[in-house]
Design a protein around this motif. Structure first.
Motif, PDB file in Angstrom:
ATOM      1  N   ASP A 136      19.619 -37.595  -6.197  1.00 17.23           N
ATOM      2  CA  ASP A 136      18.220 -38.045  -6.183  1.00 17.23           C
ATOM      3  C   ASP A 136      17.889 -39.081  -7.250  1.00 17.23           C
ATOM      4  N   SER A 137      18.901 -39.726  -7.817  1.00 17.82           N
ATOM      5  CA  SER A 137      18.647 -40.698  -8.888  1.00 17.82           C
ATOM      6  C   SER A 137      18.216 -42.051  -8.328  1.00 17.82           C
ATOM      7  N   ASP A 138      17.581 -42.833  -9.188  1.00 18.53           N
ATOM      8  CA  ASP A 138      17.177 -44.187  -8.803  1.00 18.53           C
ATOM      9  C   ASP A 138      18.398 -45.034  -8.446  1.00 18.53           C
ATOM     10  N   ARG A 139      19.487 -44.876  -9.203  1.00 22.45           N
ATOM     11  CA  ARG A 139      20.700 -45.662  -8.928  1.00 22.45           C
ATOM     12  C   ARG A 139      21.276 -45.317  -7.554  1.00 22.45           C
ATOM     13  N   THR A 140      21.227 -44.042  -7.184  1.00 25.57           N
ATOM     14  CA  THR A 140      21.731 -43.632  -5.868  1.00 25.57           C
ATOM     15  C   THR A 140      20.844 -44.198  -4.759  1.00 25.57           C
ATOM     16  N   ARG A 141      19.527 -44.164  -4.956  1.00 23.94           N
ATOM     17  CA  ARG A 141      18.619 -44.751  -3.952  1.00 23.94           C
ATOM     18  C   ARG A 141      18.878 -46.251  -3.815  1.00 23.94           C
ATOM     19  N   GLU A 142      19.118 -46.921  -4.935  1.00 24.39           N
ATOM     20  CA  GLU A 142      19.418 -48.353  -4.903  1.00 24.39           C
ATOM     21  C   GLU A 142      20.741 -48.617  -4.181  1.00 24.39           C
ATOM     22  N   SER A 187      22.061 -46.743  -1.884  1.00 25.19           N
ATOM     23  CA  SER A 187      21.812 -46.500  -0.455  1.00 25.19           C
ATOM     24  C   SER A 187      21.126 -47.687   0.198  1.00 25.19           C
ATOM     25  N   ARG A 188      20.149 -48.278  -0.492  1.00 31.05           N
ATOM     26  CA  ARG A 188      19.473 -49.465   0.051  1.00 31.05           C
ATOM     27  C   ARG A 188      20.472 -50.618   0.214  1.00 31.05           C
TER      28      ARG A 188
END
Length: 157
Positions: free
Chosen positions: A130-136, A138-139
């Motif tokens: 759920d980290s910001d780096r993981t979301r980035e 994924s994008r």
């Protein structure tokens, strides 16, 4: 950064990561009688069934990115193992619809839990699932997956 990755192209790194992931998933789901490809199929089918969809083999192939002929082969082996049912589509006699059996649902739920644990491990260096780096990440991966490629345009001249 590992010595293998020094100076590597993004394409090489994507390939290496995909191979690492495939091998890890293969090993993790083997005790459940599945391969990585079979897992991809049943997990996708599980998600689609949860939304009320009973997809055709073609629709599932499009969703997973696997070749339709390979999906057909995987579906037959999963049917033989008692994990899914194949039936003619009443709206299209050429199409085959797929659905998980009760045993297939249970096996898939267990496999999803195992693979989720692997994903948690894999993403730990980025701060977790759920980290910001993981979301980035994924994008960025979605952006790359959505980018059209025309191999003929870059082939030998």
């Amino acid at each position: 950064m590992s010595k293998t990755s020094e100076g590597a192209t993004p394409g090489f790194l994507v390939w290496r990561l995909s191979m690492k992931w495939r091998v890890a998933v293969d090993r993790a789901v083997a005790p459940l009688g599945l391969t990585h490809a079979q897992y991809s199929l049943v997990a996708s089918l599980y998600g689609m069934q949860r939304t009320g969809e009973r997809p055709s083999q073609r629709r599932l192939a499009d969703h997973t990115g696997l070749e339709p002929l390979y999906v057909s082969k995987l579906a037959r082996s999963l049917e033989s193992a008692g994990l899914l049912e194949r039936a003619k589509d009443p709206r299209d006699p050429r199409a085959v619809q797929l659905a998980l059996t009760a045993e297939g649902l249970e096996t898939t739920r267990r496999a999803i839990g195992v693979v989720h644990g692997l994903l948690t491990q894999l993403l730990e260096p980025l701060g977790g699932l759920d980290s910001d780096r993981t979301r980035e990440l994924s994008r960025d991966l979605t952006l790359l997956l959505d980018a059209p490629l025309d191999p003929a345009a870059t082939g030998p001249q």
